[in-house]
Design a protein around this motif. Structure first.
Motif, PDB file in Angstrom:
ATOM      1  N   ASN A 155      -4.599  -1.202   3.169  1.00  0.00           N
ATOM      2  CA  ASN A 155      -4.173   0.120   2.706  1.00  0.00           C
ATOM      3  C   ASN A 155      -3.481   0.029   1.349  1.00  0.00           C
ATOM      4  O   ASN A 155      -3.688   0.869   0.460  1.00  0.00           O
ATOM      5  N   ALA A 156      -2.635  -0.985   1.189  1.00  0.00           N
ATOM      6  CA  ALA A 156      -1.913  -1.170  -0.072  1.00  0.00           C
ATOM      7  C   ALA A 156      -2.875  -1.521  -1.208  1.00  0.00           C
ATOM      8  O   ALA A 156      -2.706  -1.070  -2.346  1.00  0.00           O
ATOM      9  N   PHE A 157      -3.893  -2.322  -0.905  1.00  0.00           N
ATOM     10  CA  PHE A 157      -4.887  -2.691  -1.910  1.00  0.00           C
ATOM     11  C   PHE A 157      -5.622  -1.458  -2.425  1.00  0.00           C
ATOM     12  O   PHE A 157      -5.896  -1.321  -3.622  1.00  0.00           O
ATOM     13  N   VAL A 158      -5.926  -0.544  -1.502  1.00  0.00           N
ATOM     14  CA  VAL A 158      -6.656   0.674  -1.865  1.00  0.00           C
ATOM     15  C   VAL A 158      -5.711   1.721  -2.467  1.00  0.00           C
ATOM     16  O   VAL A 158      -6.126   2.556  -3.271  1.00  0.00           O
ATOM     17  N   GLY A 159      -4.438   1.656  -2.077  1.00  0.00           N
ATOM     18  CA  GLY A 159      -3.476   2.620  -2.592  1.00  0.00           C
ATOM     19  C   GLY A 159      -3.265   3.810  -1.688  1.00  0.00           C
ATOM     20  O   GLY A 159      -2.838   4.879  -2.133  1.00  0.00           O
ATOM     21  N   ILE A 160      -3.573   3.646  -0.376  1.00  0.00           N
ATOM     22  CA  ILE A 160      -3.346   4.742   0.573  1.00  0.00           C
ATOM     23  C   ILE A 160      -2.194   4.413   1.524  1.00  0.00           C
ATOM     24  O   ILE A 160      -2.057   5.039   2.575  1.00  0.00           O
ATOM     25  N   ASP A 161      -1.370   3.416   1.131  1.00  0.00           N
ATOM     26  CA  ASP A 161      -0.166   3.145   1.922  1.00  0.00           C
ATOM     27  C   ASP A 161       0.861   4.243   1.623  1.00  0.00           C
ATOM     28  O   ASP A 161       0.861   4.839   0.546  1.00  0.00           O
ATOM     29  N   LEU A 162       1.722   4.496   2.576  1.00  0.00           N
ATOM     30  CA  LEU A 162       2.644   5.630   2.468  1.00  0.00           C
ATOM     31  C   LEU A 162       3.965   5.246   1.820  1.00  0.00           C
ATOM     32  O   LEU A 162       4.472   4.138   1.997  1.00  0.00           O
ATOM     33  N   ARG A 163       4.522   6.180   1.078  1.00  0.00           N
ATOM     34  CA  ARG A 163       5.868   6.038   0.519  1.00  0.00           C
ATOM     35  C   ARG A 163       6.687   7.242   0.996  1.00  0.00           C
ATOM     36  O   ARG A 163       6.173   8.361   1.082  1.00  0.00           O
ATOM     37  N   THR A 180      -3.523  -7.847   7.588  1.00  0.00           N
ATOM     38  CA  THR A 180      -3.269  -6.643   8.388  1.00  0.00           C
ATOM     39  C   THR A 180      -3.927  -5.443   7.722  1.00  0.00           C
ATOM     40  O   THR A 180      -4.275  -5.479   6.534  1.00  0.00           O
ATOM     41  N   ALA A 181      -4.053  -4.379   8.497  1.00  0.00           N
ATOM     42  CA  ALA A 181      -4.619  -3.140   7.954  1.00  0.00           C
ATOM     43  C   ALA A 181      -3.717  -2.568   6.863  1.00  0.00           C
ATOM     44  O   ALA A 181      -4.204  -1.951   5.896  1.00  0.00           O
ATOM     45  N   ASN A 182      -2.412  -2.773   7.004  1.00  0.00           N
ATOM     46  CA  ASN A 182      -1.476  -2.261   6.010  1.00  0.00           C
ATOM     47  C   ASN A 182      -1.704  -2.898   4.637  1.00  0.00           C
ATOM     48  O   ASN A 182      -1.528  -2.256   3.605  1.00  0.00           O
TER      49      ASN A 182
END
Length: 226
Positions: A172-180, A167-169
């Motif tokens: 995003n987590a791999f790159v570190g732009i997932d949200l917290r 998934t795109a998420n």
């Protein structure tokens, strides 16, 4: 190769900063000679004119010095204009050190170092493109307005095969732009990126998105930018 390319880039920035600081002592006005101070032509000229005192020679002597010292072709009219600009700058310059100061040797060293680093950077980029050009994602990335060869090969190197992310998420987590989110009681935060992932990929992506936005603003709109 991509990581080495990033390292060379960092070295170029550091060396340019050091050169700028030393030039403030020997010939600060020369930084306004060209529209940009990051070209090999400019650095090569600094190895010939590292101090303002050199511009106070006769016009013909300065022309001969530059003509005999540069490796790139320059027309007579362009050379005359360049020398006139240098002489004008030299007249208003007030160097903080003498012409025989060791700072002059530093200017020459940093200028030569930048020429060497620039050449190495170009060689690495050529090698990366040669290795990546047959990959299927190469042409796909290239179709995005604003993506240069440098951006494309850097993305391929840092992100790898995107099919491994379900998934795109996950990407995003791999790159570190997932949200917290730091929610507490009635307080609802707007969220912030975790920055836990691949910091180099995050930097490359940031520049890539900036290129897309810049290209769109100069008459090449795209649905990706929208």
């Amino acid at each position: 190769m991509s990581r080495f390319y990033q390292q060379i880039n960092h070295d170029i920035v550091s060396t340019k900063n050091r050169l700028h600081r030393i030039l403030q002592l020997t010939f600060p006005e020369i930084e306004g000679l060209f529209s940009a101070t990051d070209s090999p032509h400019y650095w090569e000229l600094l190895t010939i004119v590292p101090h303002a005192i050199i511009t106070r020679r006769s016009r013909q002597a300065l022309m001969d010095t530059i003509q005999g010292g540069i490796s790139w072709h320059i027309g007579h009219q362009r050379l005359c204009k360049l020398v006139d600009q240098l002489m004008s700058m030299g007249q208003i310059s007030a160097p903080a050190v003498a012409a025989n100061s060791y700072n002059v040797a530093q200017v020459i060293y940093y200028a030569k170092r930048l020429i060497e680093l620039h050449g190495t950077k170009g060689d690495i980029l050529t090698a990366m493109v040669d290795k990546a050009k047959d990959l299927p994602e190469y042409s796909i990335y290239q179709s995005i307005p604003g993506f240069s060869d440098k951006t494309v090969v850097s993305l391929i190197a840092e992100l790898g095969d995107l099919h491994r992310f379900r998934t795109a998420n996950k990407l995003n987590a791999f790159v570190g732009i997932d949200l917290r989110f730091n929610d507490s009681g009635d307080y609802k935060s707007t969220g912030f990126i975790t920055k836990r992932g691949n910091s180099t990929a995050r930097k490359v992506l940031f520049r890539a998105i900036s290129n897309i936005a810049s290209t769109a603003s100069y008459g090449h709109p795209s649905h990706i930018n929208d």
